[in-house]
Design a protein around this motif. Structure first.
Motif, PDB file in Angstrom:
ATOM      1  N   UNK A   1      -1.501  -0.110   4.926  1.00  0.00           N
ATOM      2  CA  UNK A   1      -2.368  -1.256   4.658  1.00  0.00           C
ATOM      3  C   UNK A   1      -1.949  -1.993   3.384  1.00  0.00           C
ATOM      4  N   UNK A   2      -1.244  -1.288   2.504  1.00  0.00           N
ATOM      5  CA  UNK A   2      -0.813  -1.965   1.277  1.00  0.00           C
ATOM      6  C   UNK A   2       0.309  -2.965   1.534  1.00  0.00           C
ATOM      7  N   UNK A   3       0.879  -2.871   2.747  1.00  0.00           N
ATOM      8  CA  UNK A   3       1.929  -3.844   3.078  1.00  0.00           C
ATOM      9  C   UNK A   3       1.347  -5.243   3.165  1.00  0.00           C
ATOM     10  N   UNK A   4       0.015  -5.297   3.448  1.00  0.00           N
ATOM     11  CA  UNK A   4      -0.629  -6.606   3.469  1.00  0.00           C
ATOM     12  C   UNK A   4      -0.934  -6.984   2.022  1.00  0.00           C
ATOM     13  N   UNK A   5      -0.237  -7.968   1.529  1.00  0.00           N
ATOM     14  CA  UNK A   5      -0.438  -8.354   0.117  1.00  0.00           C
ATOM     15  C   UNK A   5      -1.704  -9.188  -0.045  1.00  0.00           C
ATOM     16  N   UNK A   6      -2.441  -8.927  -1.125  1.00  0.00           N
ATOM     17  CA  UNK A   6      -3.624  -9.741  -1.426  1.00  0.00           C
ATOM     18  C   UNK A   6      -3.187 -11.103  -1.945  1.00  0.00           C
ATOM     19  N   UNK A   7      -3.557 -12.148  -1.208  1.00  0.00           N
ATOM     20  CA  UNK A   7      -3.122 -13.479  -1.650  1.00  0.00           C
ATOM     21  C   UNK A   7      -4.332 -14.392  -1.680  1.00  0.00           C
ATOM     22  N   UNK A   8      -5.396 -13.909  -2.314  1.00  0.00           N
ATOM     23  CA  UNK A   8      -6.681 -14.601  -2.263  1.00  0.00           C
ATOM     24  C   UNK A   8      -6.671 -16.101  -2.439  1.00  0.00           C
ATOM     25  N   UNK A   9      -6.294 -16.560  -3.636  1.00  0.00           N
ATOM     26  CA  UNK A   9      -6.443 -17.978  -3.943  1.00  0.00           C
ATOM     27  C   UNK A   9      -5.487 -18.830  -3.100  1.00  0.00           C
ATOM     28  N   UNK A  10      -4.232 -18.342  -2.954  1.00  0.00           N
ATOM     29  CA  UNK A  10      -3.264 -19.095  -2.147  1.00  0.00           C
ATOM     30  C   UNK A  10      -3.755 -19.191  -0.711  1.00  0.00           C
TER      31      UNK A  10
END
Ligand code: BGC
Length: 464
Positions: free
Chosen positions: A231-240
């Motif tokens: 699941x860490x492969x999915x990067x958190x890219x909140x604002x973008x």
């Protein structure tokens, strides 16, 4: 593997202990929300402050909490969940002591902001920690348990307020919270950090070490570590993601709306100003007002169990709608009674019954369910960002409600103040029908797929 089995039961004890301590953060959240109701009349008397300043004694904490909630996304990533919770606990201790010794209302405002920061950090980090550390099968009930701890905290504060009210000792009411805050600080000191956070910082050895202590068998621990790596492969890219993706913006909007709805039910008007409302209902002596407030707190705890029982059977949506109907009726009838006048003892009892009906409506629905929904609707990539937005909204809306109630009473009058809240609850029924999805028994992946495919918000929980 007999060895594994023995290992298993002691690990379960550790998991329980870990969850219990993290939930103590919920208890402190509740204590700090609840304590002000009973203390406020005495504070107002001692410092001779206006209605407006009283509203600020209440709301400075919510302001701090909004800032704390926004900051703790960053804090809990940099320091880890454990040290973030410890920072929160230290602030709890300092804020409780500072407010108990406040020589004037200005110092009280500042210490309330400090307490707010603590509550903001706790309200973001504790559920996050719980969801990361609790085994999968009990993850759902953990969030409800957190809400239960909040309500128990509020009740605890009402009881201690009542005990101290006989001597008017408001400084003790605020100061006594230092004790559970110290307990939390000590408890959190012994907690392991979250395996997911270790893994996010690429400290896989540490992650594995913690999982081995927490899970029933080493096979289970290894499997979970693998899942975390995946699941860490999915990067958190909140604002973008928020800027680019319309569908994600819809999820953030829904989270924000849900929290606005929760707060504008008017629940916290009662949580913060309960003794005042009992006064409006004709109970003029302090003892009656304080015990009435305790009954409110107890009802809030007990009715939360209704939600825990209904949420996975009835589902979120019907429970929410029923809750809003009950709350609109309670507030509407209370307003009408204030309009016609509450003169006889029978009318007073009836007014209290309506107040309690409102509390039941909230505790069985919007109280826990909004938190549950907010944690379910965000896509994985934007989860941290989405939850930060909705949690901060909870506190900002909370602050607005706390900062306007006495002014509303003074300008609109008692009846209209309650009618306004009744009207808002009616609007929330329509909004729930139009926009809120049913997420019962639906996997988070399915919700995410529906959202990203552009299905209407109310259908993102559909299984087809
Ligand atoms: C809300 C708080 C409220 C509490 C009452 C929580 O879910 O976020 O604002 O005071 O419930 O039980």
């Amino acid at each position: 593997m007999p060895d594994n089995k023995k290992h298993g039961s002691s690990n379960r004890t550790i998991t329980f202990f870990v969850c219990f301590l993290a939930a103590l953060a919920g208890l402190l959240f509740g204590l700090d929300i609840g304590v002000i109701a009973g203390a406020l009349p005495f504070i107002a008397h001692e410092f001779q402050i206006s209605a407006h300043q009283q509203e600020w004694v209440v709301s400075t904490m919510m302001f701090g909490a909004a800032v704390g909630a926004v900051g703790s996304g960053w804090l809990s990533f940099r320091l880890g969940r454990k040290y973030s919770l410890m920072t929160g606990s230290v602030l709890f201790v300092v804020g409780s002591l500072a407010s108990a010794f406040a020589p004037n209302v200005e110092v009280l405002f500042i210490s309330r902001v400090l307490l707010g920061l603590a509550v903001g950090i706790a309200s973001y980090t504790a559920p996050l920690y719980l969801s990361e550390i609790a085994p999968e099968r009990i993850r759902g009930s953990m969030i409800s348990m957190y809400q239960l701890m909040i309500t128990i905290g509020i009740l605890g504060a009402y009881l201690s307020d009542t005990a101290f009210s006989y001597t008017g000792a408001w400084r003790w009411m605020l100061g006594i919270i230092t004790l559970p805050a110290i307990l939390l600080l000590i408890g959190v000191f012994f907690l392991p950090d979250s395996p997911r956070w270790f893994a996010a910082r690429r400290r896989f050895h540490d992650a594995e070490r913690v999982l081995l202590r927490l899970r029933d068998s080493s096979a289970e621990a290894k499997r979970e570590l693998e899942e975390i790596r995946e699941s860490l492969k999915v990067k958190q890219t909140g604002w973008a993601l928020f800027r680019e993706n319309h569908n994600f913006r819809r999820a953030v909007f829904l989270g924000v709306l849900l929290q606005v709805m929760q707060q504008f039910t008017g629940m916290n008007v009662i949580m913060y100003y309960a003794p005042k409302i009992f006064e409006l209902a004709g109970y003029s002596n302090t003892t009656e007002q304080m015990w009435g407030t305790v009954i409110v707190g107890l009802t809030n705890v007990l009715a939360t169990f209704i939600a825990i029982g209904l949420v996975d059977r009835w589902g979120r949506k019907p429970t929410l709608i029923l809750g809003f109907i009950v709350m609109a009726s309670g507030m509407g009838i209370l307003g009408t009674m204030m309009h016609t006048g509450i003169a006889s003892p029978a009318a007073q009892y009836f007014a209290v019954a309506m107040l309690l009906m409102f509390i039941i409506g909230f505790a069985m629905s919007a109280g826990p369910l909004i938190w549950v929904l907010c944690s379910e609707i965000q896509p994985l990539k934007g989860r941290d960002f989405g939850i930060t937005c909705s949690t901060a909204t909870n506190w900002i809306a909370n602050m607005i409600v706390g900062a306007t109630f006495l002014t509303m009473l003074n300008t609109l009058g008692n009846a209209w103040t309650f009618w306004v809240y009744a009207g808002l609850n009616l609007i929330f029924i329509i909004l729930t029908l139009a926009l809120v999805p049913e997420t019962k028994h639906v996997s988070l992946e399915r919700i995410e797929r529906n959202l990203m495919k552009g299905r209407p918000l109310r259908e993102i929980g559909a299984n087809l």
